[in-house]
Design a protein around this motif. Sequence first.
Motif, PDB file in Angstrom:
ATOM      1  N   ILE A  91       0.818  -1.215   0.000  1.00  0.00           N
ATOM      2  CA  ILE A  91       0.000   0.000   0.000  1.00  0.00           C
ATOM      3  C   ILE A  91       0.851   1.264   0.000  1.00  0.00           C
ATOM      4  CG2 ILE A  91      -0.251   0.314   2.503  1.00  0.00           C
ATOM      5  CD1 ILE A  91      -3.323   0.625   1.894  1.00  0.00           C
ATOM      6  N   VAL A  92       2.134   1.128   0.390  1.00  0.00           N
ATOM      7  CA  VAL A  92       3.035   2.287   0.359  1.00  0.00           C
ATOM      8  C   VAL A  92       4.031   2.199  -0.790  1.00  0.00           C
ATOM      9  CG1 VAL A  92       2.848   2.825   2.807  1.00  0.00           C
ATOM     10  CG2 VAL A  92       4.553   1.168   2.053  1.00  0.00           C
ATOM     11  N   GLY A  93       3.829   1.259  -1.722  1.00  0.00           N
ATOM     12  CA  GLY A  93       4.604   1.263  -2.955  1.00  0.00           C
ATOM     13  C   GLY A  93       5.738   0.275  -3.039  1.00  0.00           C
ATOM     14  N   GLY A  94       5.969  -0.557  -2.026  1.00  0.00           N
ATOM     15  CA  GLY A  94       7.015  -1.570  -2.113  1.00  0.00           C
ATOM     16  C   GLY A  94       6.551  -2.784  -2.895  1.00  0.00           C
ATOM     17  N   ALA A  95       7.468  -3.713  -3.135  1.00  0.00           N
ATOM     18  CA  ALA A  95       7.132  -4.940  -3.859  1.00  0.00           C
ATOM     19  C   ALA A  95       6.461  -5.932  -2.914  1.00  0.00           C
ATOM     20  CB  ALA A  95       8.389  -5.556  -4.459  1.00  0.00           C
ATOM     21  N   LYS A  96       5.266  -6.385  -3.264  1.00  0.00           N
ATOM     22  CA  LYS A  96       4.509  -7.338  -2.443  1.00  0.00           C
ATOM     23  C   LYS A  96       4.496  -8.733  -3.061  1.00  0.00           C
ATOM     24  CE  LYS A  96       0.082  -7.797  -0.019  1.00  0.00           C
ATOM     25  NZ  LYS A  96      -1.240  -7.157   0.227  1.00  0.00           N
ATOM     26  N   ALA A  97       4.420  -8.809  -4.378  1.00  0.00           N
ATOM     27  CA  ALA A  97       4.438 -10.092  -5.090  1.00  0.00           C
ATOM     28  C   ALA A  97       5.206  -9.904  -6.390  1.00  0.00           C
ATOM     29  CB  ALA A  97       3.021 -10.586  -5.366  1.00  0.00           C
ATOM     30  N   CYS A  98       5.900 -10.953  -6.805  1.00  0.00           N
ATOM     31  CA  CYS A  98       6.741 -10.835  -7.990  1.00  0.00           C
ATOM     32  C   CYS A  98       6.576 -12.064  -8.883  1.00  0.00           C
ATOM     33  CB  CYS A  98       8.204 -10.634  -7.604  1.00  0.00           C
ATOM     34  SG  CYS A  98       8.905 -11.975  -6.601  1.00  0.00           S
TER      35      CYS A  98
END
Length: 741
Positions: A412-419
């Motif tokens: 929600i703050v722009g980091g990578a959550k799934a790749c």
Amino acid sequence: MIQKDLVFLRSFLENIKEQRYQNGKLQAFWSHVMEAAYKAELLIDLALVGDKCEDSLDAVSRDINLLKIGAPEIHNGQTQRVNKTSLHIPSQLAAAMHDEDLVGLDDEVETITHRLTRGSKQLNVVPIVGMSGLGKTTLANKVYTAPSVRSHFHVRGWCRVSQTYSIRSMLVELLCSSSSESSNGYLKMDENDLVMKLRQVLLRSRYLLVLDDLWDVEAWNLLEKSLPNDANGSRILFTSRYQDLSLHFEPNSEPHHLRHLTDEESWKLLQRKLFGTEDCPATLSEVGSQIAKLCQGLPLAVVLVAGILATTAQDSWEEVAKSLSSIVLEDEYCKKTLELSYSHLPNYLKSCLLYFAAFQEDEVINVQRLLWLWIAERFVQQAGGKSLEEAAYDYLMALINRSLVMVIRQTIVGGAKACLLHDLVYEFCVEKAKEESFLYVIHNWKAPLSLTGPSNPYRVCVPNTRESKIWELMLIFPNLRSLILFGEDDFKHEEEDLGILLPKLLRVLDFGNSDFRYSFPREVVLLVHLRYLALTGITYIPSAIANLSRLETLIVEDANFDIELPSTIWNIKTLSHLRALTYPGVAPDGFTFPVGSLEVSPNLDHLDTLDLAIDPSPQILQKIPRKLPSIRRLKCRQSYGSREATRNCNEILEFDGLSQLESLHLFGFRGCGFKFPLNLKKLALSYNGQPWSEISTIGKLPNLEVLKLLDRCFVGEEWVMKEGEFPKLRVLKLSRLKFRN
């Protein structure tokens, strides 16, 4: 002595890393050093658990010392250390994370959009075909999300097909992407129910379904019976590397052949990936344009080369151009470019990249889980005062920046959550992992089990089927360090007493979606070197879990109940992560801690992440957090067996003593009040039923950046804001709250 010699050899290997692929002598020396290091590690680990081995540390030490002595001769003037300084490109991260724009293909988007929204009212198929790396999926996604397409179709769905597909997974993916209902219900349906449900969703609606990466017509034949044709202009869009696939569809449809980029478009894409909106330095313009031309109009090749250039000194760009020139006339150009990208990686990133071979093709990989696996495998080294998880995330971002890994979902703050890996990158990882004896993937079980890979691999990835015998596999590979299962099935439990025959050096054991039917597999507690353990469907942990004195991560999925921990859990001093995972939209599971002898039990000093189920009475809730001084991420809900479960708790639950806590999710503490730590950065609340007047406590938190107010966490029709509240809030999410209209 072994450590000292290996430190020397590691430095030597660093010197030859770029030359070893072109020199058989150097490659053989590299392999000998790796084999000796693994052997030394094996003997030390065996000694730690009291097992004997035919080889001795003295013998291994002599072998390693001989390698050290022979290193200068191997060097023999053939290699020379290359000192490089990275070219700093500030916009590179933003480009890797967010730049999904096509370059120079607006005409292609318009053509496909017209074919989808105009023409016959009958159900028609629109194929996009072309070689790997041309950007078929990117083009399809651009069309899929175009405003004109979104407004034209009532229902849109997307699924990845790939080589190893199942009709069930295709149906679930289409339903999840085309319906607002929770995915949990779909995952528990059988195939016939899924067919009926999809037909119900699509009936009398103008729909668009995208089948990405279709390999054969059989997948379409299996799916077609689910699709109604109401003569209202519905469309099927598929991407494939096979041009004649559309001939097998009814009605037959002319394929759209995706063109290559022009040299000018390739150069534009390369500049965008490297410099964003900034101008390319004049000193790099000529060689950069030459490199773009050598990419032969393949977008994947362009972004891979951009990943190489981003970590290459300016005066070395000519070397990259020469490398590309040497492979330009060879087949499978993208794979050759991938080899070049791989050879330019630092060694610590090579292991992280090859580890993706342990997952399935087109699998969307949870970033947090991936980082914990890397840490358990000891791929990650702490640096610069960062935690291991922060360092692992930096490793992932380095691979993303090189365009080897794609971000599929962001936090929600722009980091990578799934790749996800592009299928060509995935194929490369599988082949390279096998070539370097890094990881072996068993695609099919046969009796007797036959291997075409290394005779005794350290890491194995295997499908979980009813024919598989996991303990038998462990017996075959006594030096096994990591075992990862994929696929869904009930676990086939073996009754034999395997005792000391199991590979006690196993460090990573992930059973995937193997359902244990609530029963903990007793053989696991014999694997005393386990650092990472993931299970599905169990509801209790036996007291013998304390045998796993090195366990760092324990993940239990889909328990549907509280997961009971024994009193011996307090003795596992290395525990860092206790996660209880459920499907999206389902009430969270959690671990219940024993409370009988809390006063004399040791603390879990390293526990960082916890999903907790707890009786909210103050005598329990206030004692357990004190035993977890390092906790940073906590999900906490009322336990199912708690006496408070059917009424309001009317207590103040104190979390303010958790000085390291940064993320907190509270679920189901109806009527309770809360005290929060001042350092809290992320807070989520669900089903707590507080009056809106209580939110002023949250508004005073000085460091809060993310606030999620969900599912009747507050009751009342009006929220009155006060001046000066929420000074650092960046993200606010509101869901299912009954405000006054």
